[in-house]
Design a protein around this motif. Structure first.
Motif, mmCIF file in Angstrom:
data_model
loop_
_atom_site.group_PDB
_atom_site.id
_atom_site.type_symbol
_atom_site.label_atom_id
_atom_site.label_comp_id
_atom_site.label_asym_id
_atom_site.label_seq_id
_atom_site.Cartn_x
_atom_site.Cartn_y
_atom_site.Cartn_z
ATOM 1 N N LEU A 27 4.296 -3.912 2.716
ATOM 2 C CA LEU A 27 5.378 -4.617 2.920
ATOM 3 C C LEU A 27 5.301 -5.786 1.856
ATOM 4 C CD1 LEU A 27 8.312 -5.008 3.746
ATOM 5 C CD2 LEU A 27 7.481 -6.302 5.689
ATOM 6 N N VAL A 28 4.149 -6.580 2.090
ATOM 7 C CA VAL A 28 3.708 -7.734 1.427
ATOM 8 C C VAL A 28 3.605 -7.237 -0.187
ATOM 9 C CG1 VAL A 28 1.985 -9.287 0.677
ATOM 10 C CG2 VAL A 28 2.659 -8.990 2.908
ATOM 11 N N ALA A 29 2.839 -6.120 -0.235
ATOM 12 C CA ALA A 29 2.906 -5.627 -1.856
ATOM 13 C C ALA A 29 4.097 -5.243 -2.441
ATOM 14 C CB ALA A 29 1.825 -4.566 -1.922
ATOM 15 N N ALA A 30 4.692 -4.474 -1.572
ATOM 16 C CA ALA A 30 6.092 -4.050 -2.313
ATOM 17 C C ALA A 30 7.214 -5.283 -2.589
ATOM 18 C CB ALA A 30 6.945 -2.913 -1.401
ATOM 19 N N PHE A 31 7.091 -6.234 -1.704
ATOM 20 C CA PHE A 31 7.886 -7.271 -1.847
ATOM 21 C C PHE A 31 7.750 -8.096 -2.900
ATOM 22 C CE2 PHE A 31 9.289 -11.874 -1.098
ATOM 23 C CZ PHE A 31 10.638 -11.674 -0.805
ATOM 24 N N GLY A 103 -5.129 -10.040 -3.117
ATOM 25 C CA GLY A 103 -5.656 -10.010 -1.863
ATOM 26 C C GLY A 103 -5.121 -8.556 -1.359
ATOM 27 N N THR A 104 -3.895 -8.116 -1.645
ATOM 28 C CA THR A 104 -3.293 -6.697 -1.011
ATOM 29 C C THR A 104 -4.180 -5.642 -1.889
ATOM 30 O OG1 THR A 104 -1.940 -6.505 -2.727
ATOM 31 C CG2 THR A 104 -0.975 -7.809 -0.824
ATOM 32 N N LYS A 105 -4.761 -5.832 -2.924
ATOM 33 C CA LYS A 105 -5.569 -4.928 -3.828
ATOM 34 C C LYS A 105 -6.904 -4.895 -2.777
ATOM 35 C CE LYS A 105 -2.342 -4.244 -6.680
ATOM 36 N NZ LYS A 105 -1.485 -3.292 -6.576
ATOM 37 N N ARG A 106 -7.392 -5.788 -2.375
ATOM 38 C CA ARG A 106 -8.574 -5.885 -1.719
ATOM 39 C C ARG A 106 -8.594 -5.228 -0.403
ATOM 40 N NH1 ARG A 106 -13.534 -7.989 -1.577
ATOM 41 N NH2 ARG A 106 -14.365 -8.594 0.584
ATOM 42 N N GLU A 120 -7.735 -10.039 4.738
ATOM 43 C CA GLU A 120 -8.060 -9.835 3.247
ATOM 44 C C GLU A 120 -6.994 -10.190 2.297
ATOM 45 O OE1 GLU A 120 -10.993 -8.878 2.557
ATOM 46 O OE2 GLU A 120 -11.723 -8.410 4.669
ATOM 47 N N LEU A 121 -5.695 -10.182 3.071
ATOM 48 C CA LEU A 121 -4.534 -10.684 1.987
ATOM 49 C C LEU A 121 -4.631 -12.025 1.589
ATOM 50 C CD1 LEU A 121 -1.652 -9.087 4.119
ATOM 51 C CD2 LEU A 121 -2.972 -7.992 2.546
ATOM 52 N N GLY A 122 -5.707 -12.705 2.475
ATOM 53 C CA GLY A 122 -5.432 -14.203 1.985
ATOM 54 C C GLY A 122 -6.825 -14.409 1.078
ATOM 55 N N GLY A 227 -2.914 5.023 -1.770
ATOM 56 C CA GLY A 227 -3.184 5.910 -2.676
ATOM 57 C C GLY A 227 -3.777 5.374 -3.960
ATOM 58 N N CYS A 228 -3.093 4.163 -4.450
ATOM 59 C CA CYS A 228 -3.523 3.487 -5.761
ATOM 60 C C CYS A 228 -4.807 2.996 -5.542
ATOM 61 C CB CYS A 228 -2.435 2.278 -5.945
ATOM 62 S SG CYS A 228 -0.838 2.996 -6.688
ATOM 63 N N ALA A 229 -5.179 2.441 -4.518
ATOM 64 C CA ALA A 229 -6.364 2.013 -4.186
ATOM 65 C C ALA A 229 -7.384 3.195 -4.308
ATOM 66 C CB ALA A 229 -6.642 1.155 -2.992
ATOM 67 N N MET A 230 -7.047 4.306 -3.823
ATOM 68 C CA MET A 230 -8.038 5.556 -3.849
ATOM 69 C C MET A 230 -8.118 6.087 -5.468
ATOM 70 S SD MET A 230 -7.456 7.565 -0.379
ATOM 71 C CE MET A 230 -7.936 6.995 1.380
ATOM 72 N N LEU A 231 -7.089 5.795 -6.035
ATOM 73 C CA LEU A 231 -7.082 6.075 -7.652
ATOM 74 C C LEU A 231 -7.891 5.371 -8.270
ATOM 75 C CD1 LEU A 231 -6.085 7.724 -9.986
ATOM 76 C CD2 LEU A 231 -4.248 6.049 -9.951
ATOM 77 N N TYR A 232 -7.940 4.057 -8.137
ATOM 78 C CA TYR A 232 -8.956 2.877 -8.626
ATOM 79 C C TYR A 232 -10.616 3.599 -8.350
ATOM 80 C CZ TYR A 232 -11.895 -1.244 -8.685
ATOM 81 O OH TYR A 232 -12.926 -2.150 -9.087
ATOM 82 N N ASP A 233 -10.724 3.912 -7.037
ATOM 83 C CA ASP A 233 -11.986 4.001 -6.525
ATOM 84 C C ASP A 233 -12.442 5.422 -7.206
ATOM 85 O OD1 ASP A 233 -14.306 3.743 -4.785
ATOM 86 O OD2 ASP A 233 -13.613 5.562 -3.984
ATOM 87 N N ALA A 234 -11.527 6.317 -7.546
ATOM 88 C CA ALA A 234 -12.045 7.535 -8.013
ATOM 89 C C ALA A 234 -12.221 7.506 -9.766
ATOM 90 C CB ALA A 234 -10.822 8.522 -7.777
ATOM 91 N N ILE A 235 -11.454 6.559 -10.319
ATOM 92 C CA ILE A 235 -11.603 6.513 -11.917
ATOM 93 C C ILE A 235 -12.746 5.498 -11.908
ATOM 94 C CG2 ILE A 235 -10.709 5.257 -13.729
ATOM 95 C CD1 ILE A 235 -7.956 5.907 -13.007
#
Length: 247
Positions: A27-31, A103-106, A120-122, A227-235
């Motif tokens: 929700l934080v990331a989308a906002f 922070g949301t990415k982390r 982790e958001l902070g 899913g985006c975080a897992m995409l980063y990890d895979a790439i």
């Protein structure tokens, strides 16, 4: 080479492990990454919203005592307010929103392997804060400038810089130049596939819109950002393998 379907299945699997925290983080990331709110001016029945209404009610115009000085003063005041609001919005984005996005990415990256905590958001405001502010500001600035050359170059650059927030989340004190270089190298040959990855969520985004964001809050946001975080990890894994340099 990473597989889109496999990544999305793994992202679904993480939802059942850490659901409510993922909902909050999503929700934080989308906002802060969603569409900008629109502002509509509504007139009530006692106000005039057109030149014709003013004429019909004998409101004075040029040649009938209309005060241009007052109009110019009001216009200058509105321009001044708009400038102040714009500066405040930019400052908020640079110094608060961007570090929060890191922070949301982390959060979602850690959540791939462990049960991530909301603290982790902070972390975007902790180690390397000034470096995160600077790097994210330049990322946004360069994307904006490329967008001025037409939409397509801006989109291409946005995907080229896509991994910068994740790189900062993992290594807060990495130099700006290195963060840009790594994101460029990691996305080389992956930009189109990443675009298709985002496009594969279009049905979920439409469903979220139809339900006034309810499905988005409680499912789509955590699902997509995980899913985006897992995409980063895979790439990153593919890049580490090819470059033989562990990040």
């Amino acid at each position: 080479m990473w597989n889109r379907s496999a990544i999305k299945e793994k992202a679904k699997g993480r939802i059942s492990v850490n659901y409510w925290k993922m909902v909050v983080a999503g929700l934080v990331a989308a906002f802060f990454t969603g569409s900008s709110p629109s502002f509509n001016i509504n007139y009530n029945n006692n106000e005039f919203d057109s030149f014709g209404d003013a004429v019909a009610h004998n409101i004075p115009f040029v040649g009938d005592g209309f005060d241009f000085g007052m109009l110019m003063g009001l216009g200058a005041m509105l321009v001044g307010v708009a400038i102040v609001v714009a500066i405040a919005a930019i400052a908020l984005s640079v110094f608060v929103i961007n570090p929060l996005l890191v922070g949301t990415k982390r959060f979602f990256y850690i959540n791939i392997f462990n049960v991530a905590e909301l603290r982790e958001l902070g972390t975007g405001f902790e180690t390397g804060y000034r470096n995160k502010v600077k790097t994210m500001f330049l990322k946004d600035l360069y994307t904006f400038l490329w967008s001025l050359l037409f939409i397509v170059p801006g989109i291409i650059k946005a995907y080229e810089y896509r991994m910068i927030p994740y790189i900062l989340a993992e290594n807060p004190e990495i130099s700006t130049e290195e963060a840009f270089r790594m994101s460029h190298d990691m996305m080389m040959g992956n930009k189109w596939d990443a675009f298709v990855f985002d496009l594969s969520y279009i049905g979920w985004f439409i469903l979220s819109a139809i339900t006034f964001g309810i499905v988005g809050i409680f499912y789509v946001n955590p699902y997509y950002h995980q899913g985006c975080a897992m995409l980063y990890d895979a790439i990153k894994y593919d890049w580490n393998t090819k470059s033989e340099v562990e990040f």
